[in-house]
Design a protein around this motif. Structure first.
Motif, PDB file in Angstrom:
ATOM      1  N   LEU A 147       0.747  -1.230  -0.100  1.00 42.37           N
ATOM      2  CA  LEU A 147       0.139  -0.004   0.025  1.00 42.37           C
ATOM      3  C   LEU A 147       0.964   1.109  -0.052  1.00 42.37           C
ATOM      4  CD1 LEU A 147      -2.866   1.248   0.183  1.00 42.37           C
ATOM      5  CD2 LEU A 147      -2.683   1.078   2.660  1.00 42.37           C
ATOM      6  N   CYS A 241      -3.164   5.183  -1.847  1.00 43.96           N
ATOM      7  CA  CYS A 241      -4.170   5.874  -1.144  1.00 43.96           C
ATOM      8  C   CYS A 241      -3.691   7.112  -0.317  1.00 43.96           C
ATOM      9  CB  CYS A 241      -5.013   5.026   0.205  1.00 43.96           C
ATOM     10  SG  CYS A 241      -3.979   4.853   1.684  1.00 43.96           S
ATOM     11  N   ILE A 249      -3.759   6.160   8.115  1.00 49.23           N
ATOM     12  CA  ILE A 249      -4.500   5.233   7.054  1.00 49.23           C
ATOM     13  C   ILE A 249      -4.813   4.097   7.747  1.00 49.23           C
ATOM     14  CG2 ILE A 249      -2.849   5.805   5.172  1.00 49.23           C
ATOM     15  CD1 ILE A 249      -1.441   3.434   5.363  1.00 49.23           C
ATOM     16  N   ARG A 252      -8.726   3.860   8.893  1.00 48.85           N
ATOM     17  CA  ARG A 252      -9.949   3.414   7.714  1.00 48.85           C
ATOM     18  C   ARG A 252      -9.972   2.006   7.879  1.00 48.85           C
ATOM     19  NH1 ARG A 252      -6.602   6.729   3.019  1.00 48.85           N
ATOM     20  NH2 ARG A 252      -6.587   8.553   4.232  1.00 48.85           N
ATOM     21  N   VAL A 255      -8.943  -0.394   5.306  1.00 48.06           N
ATOM     22  CA  VAL A 255      -7.418  -0.740   5.137  1.00 48.06           C
ATOM     23  C   VAL A 255      -7.409  -1.679   6.411  1.00 48.06           C
ATOM     24  CG1 VAL A 255      -5.161   0.525   5.349  1.00 48.06           C
ATOM     25  CG2 VAL A 255      -6.922   1.588   4.021  1.00 48.06           C
ATOM     26  N   LYS A 256      -7.697  -1.427   7.487  1.00 41.84           N
ATOM     27  CA  LYS A 256      -7.399  -2.328   8.521  1.00 41.84           C
ATOM     28  C   LYS A 256      -7.745  -3.873   8.306  1.00 41.84           C
ATOM     29  CE  LYS A 256      -8.135  -2.834  13.396  1.00 41.84           C
ATOM     30  NZ  LYS A 256      -8.715  -2.015  14.489  1.00 41.84           N
ATOM     31  N   ALA A 267       3.939  -1.199   3.647  1.00 42.04           N
ATOM     32  CA  ALA A 267       3.519   0.154   3.220  1.00 42.04           C
ATOM     33  C   ALA A 267       4.492   1.092   2.883  1.00 42.04           C
ATOM     34  CB  ALA A 267       2.908   0.785   4.482  1.00 42.04           C
TER      35      ALA A 267
END
Length: 283
Positions: A147, A241, A249, A252, A255-256, A267
């Protein structure tokens, strides 16, 4: 200079003003912004620079905006109706022009714009080595979901294009390019599905192109089911994102959830420190 790729979409007088800027400024332009009866400016990594004419700040005329819109739409706004409803017009080779103005709405959604008051031309870049940290990580540890995050305008699209170019040299890479921003056809061997919702593109690419990696930008909760299905097929995702740090982040829910289900294992934080920089962290 990358900004020169956009000059063909601008009135000659505006192009002349921007070409007068010092080369080091031209080389760092991220966006060119025109505002109807408002100032012309360019976005640099750390500031917005108002373009000056002989009489002070240059004020964009109705003709400037109308001429630019005609250039970016190839004189056919109807051909880009779906994109216009979402506030942009795609340009060849991965460029995009953001637009806004007097919206015409229907059932609570934008149908078109009665008039366009602002145009934002984003400078498309391919910095091939930008994603070398991610490519090196994959070489050492194998493929895992990644991500990529940063505030708006900090280089997420540029990083993804670099990842596509680098990874497609020895992996099967597919791209869900909803807004026509990730094209790098002349620089890579990726398979690209453009112009449709990311969730639909991810499903199609997983089913038809047997990718090892799928890349998409600005992921949201709408793509979560398709992404989870792709993961179950053995395909990994590289997505982006908005966000300042990992703590933000991870607040959210989608995402989690994706991190907990193993969609994302690393990430990549992007930042600009006199050039394109990135920092990779295991989640």
């Amino acid at each position: 200079m990358e900004a020169a790729k956009l000059y063909k979409y601008l009135p000659a007088g505006i192009t002349w003003l921007i070409e007068r800027l010092p080369p080091d400024i031209q080389g760092h332009i991220n966006e060119i912004r025109l505002r109807r009866n408002g100032v012309l400016s360019v976005s640099l990594p750390e500031q917005n620079l108002v373009i000056q004419s002989g009489k002070g700040a240059y004020i964009c005329t109705d003709r400037d905006i109308d001429e630019t819109v005609a250039y970016i739409s190839r004189s056919s706004m109807y051909a880009f109706d779906g994109a216009v409803r979402n506030g942009y017009i795609p340009l060849p080779d991965g460029g995009r022009a953001g637009i806004c103005g007097d919206a015409v709405c229907e059932n609570g959604a934008i149908r078109t714009f009665g008039s366009i008051s602002s145009v934002c031309l984003r400078v498309p870049r391919l910095v091939k080595g930008y994603a070398s940290d991610l490519a090196s990580y994959f070489a050492l540890h194998g493929l895992v979901g990644a991500l990529v995050f940063a505030p708006p305008g900090a280089g997420k699209t540029t990083y993804l294009k670099s990842a596509i170019s680098l990874l497609s040299e020895n992996r099967r890479v597919a791209v869900a390019d909803e807004r026509y921003e990730l094209s790098c056809a002349s620089h890579c061997m990726a398979d690209i599905c453009s112009g449709c919702p990311k969730a639909t593109a991810v499903e199609l690419l997983t089913r038809t192109m047997s990718p090892q990696i799928i890349v998409c930008d600005e992921i949201s909760s709408a793509e979560a089911p398709a992404v989870l299905a792709a993961q179950n097929s053995g395909c990994i995702l590289i997505a982006s994102c908005h966000g300042r740090d990992i703590k933000q982040i991870m607040q959210r829910d989608f995402v989690k959830q994706m991190v907990e289900k193993g969609v994302f294992s690393v990430a990549v934080r992007l930042y600009n420190d006199d050039g394109y920089k990135s920092e990779l962290t295991e989640l």
